[in-house]
Structure formats: structure tokens, C-alpha cells
Scaffold this motif. Structure first.
Motif, PDB file in Angstrom:
ATOM      1  N   ARG A  28      18.309  64.561  36.293  1.00 38.65           N
ATOM      2  CA  ARG A  28      19.879  64.881  35.750  1.00 38.65           C
ATOM      3  C   ARG A  28      20.274  63.653  35.228  1.00 38.65           C
ATOM      4  O   ARG A  28      20.211  62.498  35.683  1.00 38.65           O
ATOM      5  CB  ARG A  28      20.832  65.377  36.781  1.00 38.65           C
ATOM      6  N   SER A  31      26.905  61.967  33.615  1.00 37.20           N
ATOM      7  CA  SER A  31      27.714  62.712  32.714  1.00 37.20           C
ATOM      8  C   SER A  31      28.058  62.223  31.498  1.00 37.20           C
ATOM      9  O   SER A  31      28.037  60.874  31.179  1.00 37.20           O
ATOM     10  CB  SER A  31      28.956  63.087  33.673  1.00 37.20           C
ATOM     11  N   ARG A  61      20.332  70.741  27.901  1.00 38.45           N
ATOM     12  CA  ARG A  61      21.819  70.715  28.306  1.00 38.45           C
ATOM     13  C   ARG A  61      22.149  71.927  29.164  1.00 38.45           C
ATOM     14  O   ARG A  61      21.811  72.992  28.263  1.00 38.45           O
ATOM     15  CB  ARG A  61      22.652  70.301  27.197  1.00 38.45           C
ATOM     16  N   SER A  65      26.214  72.337  34.284  1.00 37.70           N
ATOM     17  CA  SER A  65      25.530  71.858  35.279  1.00 37.70           C
ATOM     18  C   SER A  65      25.032  70.143  34.705  1.00 37.70           C
ATOM     19  O   SER A  65      25.271  69.346  35.623  1.00 37.70           O
ATOM     20  CB  SER A  65      24.177  72.629  35.424  1.00 37.70           C
ATOM     21  N   GLY A  66      25.039  70.041  33.617  1.00 34.98           N
ATOM     22  CA  GLY A  66      24.735  68.695  33.021  1.00 34.98           C
ATOM     23  C   GLY A  66      23.428  68.763  32.130  1.00 34.98           C
ATOM     24  O   GLY A  66      23.092  69.632  31.524  1.00 34.98           O
ATOM     25  N   THR A  67      23.262  67.468  31.953  1.00 30.88           N
ATOM     26  CA  THR A  67      22.035  67.206  30.987  1.00 30.88           C
ATOM     27  C   THR A  67      20.910  66.621  31.444  1.00 30.88           C
ATOM     28  O   THR A  67      20.894  65.744  32.645  1.00 30.88           O
ATOM     29  CB  THR A  67      22.367  66.158  29.912  1.00 30.88           C
TER      30      THR A  67
END
Length: 244
Positions: A28, A31, A61, A65-67
Motif C-alpha cells: 500500500r 495516502s 486504486r 482502501s487506498g492505492t
């Protein structure tokens, strides 16, 4: 001195590529807010560049949850199949790069665009033209074109009011479409065979390279077509193929 949006995106792109080289696929990333603070850019700029990396398959993405890192980006000078960042390519040859967005055009599709975008002749096509200079001399002309029918009236207005925009990222992020595959053709040409070059180049008889690139969705429908004209005195291309 205030940096232009194009310069900020270029610097952020380089920084994120360095980050990805230190990241394991599946890991991950920080942010958007953290990246904006780290690279001293707006969250909108972070979002634009992450969308670009996503469309090229380097990150994934996930909403809420995120990238996440997907695969390592190739070096810019070896990235012909996936991404050509012309300021980097020009500067690696020891030249000073400049970027200028020329204009947007809405024109009926001629035989070239009818074939490459698979639309009827005369259907409206949006074309964004931009030029890259090396030490003040013409180096690259990029013409990105897409069928007008892919955008709503509001999206079309938004595009026309954008400066230095990546039209492929705009199309994919705005319409929610996904790129599935790309095709590219390469040929040697003379500048004086193409009217759009004659007003830009110093020697119309000079040989140049012409790329024709088309992006397709999963249903095998073309989303966007690009013509890229390059004077190879100021830029070099390499192709790096990874064998798994």
C-alpha cells in the motif's frame, strides 16, 4: 518562482516512480494527503498522476482502501510501449525542454480517424495538440484525438477549459472507462508531407518519426488515437521488453 501545473506533475511523476521502485508489488502506498504533503503539491495533482499511473498498470486504486503498487515502472527512456514522457527524454539528451499546449479542435473525422477510431466519416472528433521544444527548437508534436460522442456536454466543456491536461487520463477518469490494450505503428516520414508540421519545423524536408497509437477498451473499441511526430536530433527512443 511559481511552477506550472505541467512542471509539478512532471516532478511528482518522477517522485512516485522512485517510490514505486522502493515498493513491493501489492504494498500500500501513502495516502493522497500524505503524498501531497511529501511532494508539496495539491491533492488534485496527486490524484491526476495516480490516475495516470493506474491507467498504465503501475498502481491499483481501491475505493475506501487506498492505492497499491502493481508493477515497477520502466525507466522513462525505455518505456516506449507504455509511456513516453518527453521532457525527461529530451533532458536526458542534454537539452532544455519546453511544453506548449497549442489548441483543441472539433472537426469531422477524415479517413484516418474513421479508420483508427472506428467511427463513420464525418463524425465529430476532438483533437488536442501540444508541442515540445528542445533548446527552443521543434522536437515533438502530439495530437491526441477521441470521438466527441464519448463525452457529455459537461465533460467536453471541462476538457476545453483544462490546461496542459493528459487527455487519456482525463477520458478514463472522467468517463469511468478502462484501457485494455494499446497498439502502436511506427514509420519514417518527411515533415513536408504533413501540413500540421510545416508551420512548426525549420526544415520541412527533414526525415522524422511518426507514431500512431490507439488505446482500446475490453470490448476492442478504440477510445483514443494519438499521432506523435518526432525530430530525432533531440530525442532517442529505446524499447525494453521483459521476458518472464
Amino acid at each position: 518562482m511559481r511552477l506550472s501545473p505541467e512542471t509539478l506533475r512532471t516532478q511528482l511523476r518522477s517522485g512516485l516512480e522512485e517510490l514505486l521502485h522502493r515498493t513491493t508489488p501489492g504494498e500500500r502506498l501513502p495516502s493522497e494527503q500524505a503524498l501531497a504533503q511529501q511532494f508539496r503539491v495539491s491533492r488534485a495533482t496527486v490524484r491526476d498522476v495516480l490516475s495516470q499511473l493506474e491507467s498504465e498498470g503501475f498502481v491499483i486504486r481501491r475505493q475506501g482502501s487506498g492505492t497499491y503498487a502493481s508493477r515497477l515502472p520502466l525507466e522513462p527512456c525505455e518505456n516506449l510501449l507504455y509511456y513516453m514522457h518527453f521532457p525527461t527524454l529530451i533532458e536526458r539528451q542534454g537539452h532544455q525542454a519546453e511544453f506548449h499546449q497549442l489548441d483543441f479542435r472539433l472537426e469531422p473525422a477524415d479517413a484516418f480517424y474513421a479508420e483508427h477510431l472506428q467511427i463513420p466519416p464525418g463524425a465529430p472528433v476532438i483533437t488536442r495538440r501540444c508541442v515540445y521544444l528542445a533548446d527552443g527548437h521543434f522536437c515533438v508534436l502530439v495530437e491526441d484525438s477521441l470521438p466527441r460522442q464519448l463525452l457529455t456536454d459537461g465533460q467536453y466543456t471541462q476538457l476545453l477549459n483544462s490546461e496542459n491536461i493528459d487527455i487519456r487520463v482525463f477520458l478514463l477518469s472522467t468517463t469511468g472507462r478502462f484501457a485494455y490494450r494499446d497498439e502502436m505503428q511506427l514509420s519514417a516520414i518527411r515533415a513536408d508531407d504533413f501540413p500540421q508540421l510545416q508551420e512548426l519545423v525549420e526544415d520541412p524536408a527533414r526525415p522524422m518519426l511518426r507514431f500512431i497509437s490507439a488505446c482500446f477498451d475490453k470490448q476492442n473499441c478504440p477510445l483514443i488515437c494519438a499521432q506523435i511526430f518526432t525530430d530525432t536530433r533531440y530525442i532517442q527512443y529505446r524499447l525494453n521488453r521483459h521476458i518472464l
